[in-house]
Design an enzyme around this catalytic site. Structure first.
Site, mmCIF file in Angstrom:
data_model
loop_
_atom_site.group_PDB
_atom_site.id
_atom_site.type_symbol
_atom_site.label_atom_id
_atom_site.label_comp_id
_atom_site.label_asym_id
_atom_site.label_seq_id
_atom_site.Cartn_x
_atom_site.Cartn_y
_atom_site.Cartn_z
ATOM 1 N N ASP A 11 21.199 -35.074 68.346
ATOM 2 C CA ASP A 11 20.037 -35.512 67.579
ATOM 3 C C ASP A 11 19.176 -34.269 67.370
ATOM 4 O OD1 ASP A 11 17.616 -36.441 66.716
ATOM 5 O OD2 ASP A 11 17.396 -37.960 68.274
ATOM 6 N N ILE A 12 18.980 -33.891 66.131
ATOM 7 C CA ILE A 12 18.306 -32.621 65.819
ATOM 8 C C ILE A 12 16.859 -32.590 66.336
ATOM 9 C CG2 ILE A 12 17.292 -33.080 63.526
ATOM 10 C CD1 ILE A 12 18.720 -30.468 62.590
ATOM 11 N N VAL A 34 17.762 -38.343 58.708
ATOM 12 C CA VAL A 34 17.226 -37.287 59.563
ATOM 13 C C VAL A 34 15.729 -37.061 59.272
ATOM 14 C CG1 VAL A 34 17.950 -35.344 58.079
ATOM 15 C CG2 VAL A 34 17.758 -35.023 60.541
ATOM 16 N N ASP A 35 15.335 -37.262 58.037
ATOM 17 C CA ASP A 35 13.921 -37.135 57.633
ATOM 18 C C ASP A 35 13.058 -38.122 58.436
ATOM 19 O OD1 ASP A 35 11.693 -36.395 56.212
ATOM 20 O OD2 ASP A 35 12.374 -37.186 54.272
ATOM 21 N N SER A 118 22.385 -33.524 52.514
ATOM 22 C CA SER A 118 22.911 -34.287 51.346
ATOM 23 C C SER A 118 24.103 -35.194 51.642
ATOM 24 C CB SER A 118 23.300 -33.362 50.175
ATOM 25 O OG SER A 118 22.169 -33.001 49.427
ATOM 26 N N THR A 119 24.652 -35.146 52.873
ATOM 27 C CA THR A 119 25.879 -35.918 53.120
ATOM 28 C C THR A 119 25.626 -37.346 53.580
ATOM 29 O OG1 THR A 119 26.177 -35.262 55.444
ATOM 30 C CG2 THR A 119 27.106 -33.811 53.761
HETATM 31 N N1 AR6 Z 1 19.841 -35.599 63.811
HETATM 32 C C1 AR6 Z 1 20.788 -34.934 63.111
HETATM 33 N N2 AR6 Z 1 21.379 -35.424 62.009
HETATM 34 C C2 AR6 Z 1 21.002 -36.658 61.602
HETATM 35 C C3 AR6 Z 1 20.010 -37.421 62.265
HETATM 36 C C4 AR6 Z 1 19.427 -36.836 63.421
HETATM 37 N N3 AR6 Z 1 18.493 -37.466 64.132
HETATM 38 N N4 AR6 Z 1 19.856 -38.595 61.605
HETATM 39 C C5 AR6 Z 1 20.726 -38.572 60.571
HETATM 40 N N5 AR6 Z 1 21.417 -37.423 60.562
HETATM 41 P P1 AR6 Z 1 20.391 -38.052 55.318
HETATM 42 P P2 AR6 Z 1 20.435 -36.694 52.702
HETATM 43 C C6 AR6 Z 1 22.469 -36.941 59.624
HETATM 44 O O1 AR6 Z 1 20.684 -39.363 54.706
HETATM 45 O O2 AR6 Z 1 21.811 -37.211 52.426
HETATM 46 C C7 AR6 Z 1 16.105 -39.444 53.348
HETATM 47 O O3 AR6 Z 1 15.615 -40.741 53.140
HETATM 48 C C8 AR6 Z 1 23.236 -37.975 58.826
HETATM 49 O O4 AR6 Z 1 24.253 -38.562 59.640
HETATM 50 O O5 AR6 Z 1 19.374 -37.989 56.397
HETATM 51 O O6 AR6 Z 1 20.152 -35.248 52.432
HETATM 52 C C9 AR6 Z 1 15.232 -38.369 52.720
HETATM 53 O O7 AR6 Z 1 13.881 -38.743 52.688
HETATM 54 C C10 AR6 Z 1 23.813 -37.118 57.715
HETATM 55 O O8 AR6 Z 1 25.022 -36.482 58.156
HETATM 56 O O9 AR6 Z 1 19.960 -36.948 54.219
HETATM 57 C C11 AR6 Z 1 15.815 -38.251 51.347
HETATM 58 O O10 AR6 Z 1 15.254 -39.199 50.460
HETATM 59 C C12 AR6 Z 1 22.760 -36.038 57.525
HETATM 60 O O11 AR6 Z 1 21.855 -36.161 58.628
HETATM 61 C C13 AR6 Z 1 17.280 -38.531 51.546
HETATM 62 O O12 AR6 Z 1 17.365 -39.330 52.727
HETATM 63 C C14 AR6 Z 1 21.973 -36.136 56.223
HETATM 64 O O13 AR6 Z 1 21.768 -37.506 55.888
HETATM 65 C C15 AR6 Z 1 18.083 -37.282 51.777
HETATM 66 O O14 AR6 Z 1 19.441 -37.598 51.847
#
Ligand code: AR6
Length: 169
Positions: A11-12, A34-35, A118-119
């Site tokens: 978890d980042i 993650v946001d 983005s994934t």
């Molecule tokens: N620690 C590390 N990685 C994580 C965590 C965490 N706690 N939680 C999720 N991930 P995403 P995007 C991973 O959807 O595709 C948001 O609503 C997750 O498994 O967070 O760039 C923003 O506000 C995946 O591999 O980001 C934007 O609107 C990775 O983080 C939009 O989503 C990225 O997934 C951005 O979409």
């Protein structure tokens, strides 16, 4: 493999690094994934600074406090939404990694942790995204000796395996 590069499954929000990178949106308004995790764990100070900054273009990066996180700073970058691959998605994703690294260097930050930008919600194919991330970071590390450690933080098993395969771990 570059010895300054590491793949971890974590978890980042828990990492004690100089900078954690957030996969944000252009309005810097928070969201899921993650946001959401970063804003929840880091507290309201991060959003206060995001509001002052206002917005961030796709492929670019901005920096704020890390609030209550163990990291020192958060670098917010905006990944492209996957739209089939002909909308400059690859270059924009490469820009996310490059501009985040440049911003870290400008601020004297030497350890940085990236999520798989983005994934998630944005739907970028994971294999392509891993290729881009590794290429940009490797090239940067070769040319910038200031950066001590770059972590690829893989939340899901699939991404972890993709990165480990590419880095022959
Ligand atoms: N620690 C590390 N990685 C994580 C965590 C965490 N706690 N939680 C999720 N991930 P995403 P995007 C991973 O959807 O595709 C948001 O609503 C997750 O498994 O967070 O760039 C923003 O506000 C995946 O591999 O980001 C934007 O609107 C990775 O983080 C939009 O989503 C990225 O997934 C951005 O979409």
């Amino acid at each position: 493999m570059n010895k300054n590069l590491e793949v971890i499954q974590a978890d980042i929000t828990k990492l004690e690094v100089d900078a954690v990178v957030n996969a944000a949106n252009r309005q810097l308004k928070g969201g899921g994934g993650v946001d959401g995790a970063i804003h929840r764990a880091g507290g309201p100070e991060i959003m206060e600074e995001c509001r002052k900054i206002g917005s961030c273009e796709t492929g670019q990066a901005v920096i704020t406090t890390a609030g209550d996180l163990p990291a020192e700073r958060v670098i917010h970058t905006v990944g492209p939404v996957w739209n089939g691959g002909n909308k400059n998605e690859a270059d924009l994703l490469a820009g996310c990694y490059l501009h985040s690294l440049e911003l870290a260097t400008e601020h004297g930050l030497r350890t940085i942790a990236f999520p798989n930008i983005s994934t998630g919600v944005y739907g970028f194919p994971k294999e392509k995204a891993a290729d881009i991330a590794i290429k940009v970071v490797n090239e940067y590390l070769q040319q910038n000796k200031n950066m001590e450690k770059v972590y690829f933080v893989c939340f899901d098993e699939e991404n972890k395996q993709l990165y480990e395969k590419r880095l022959s771990l």
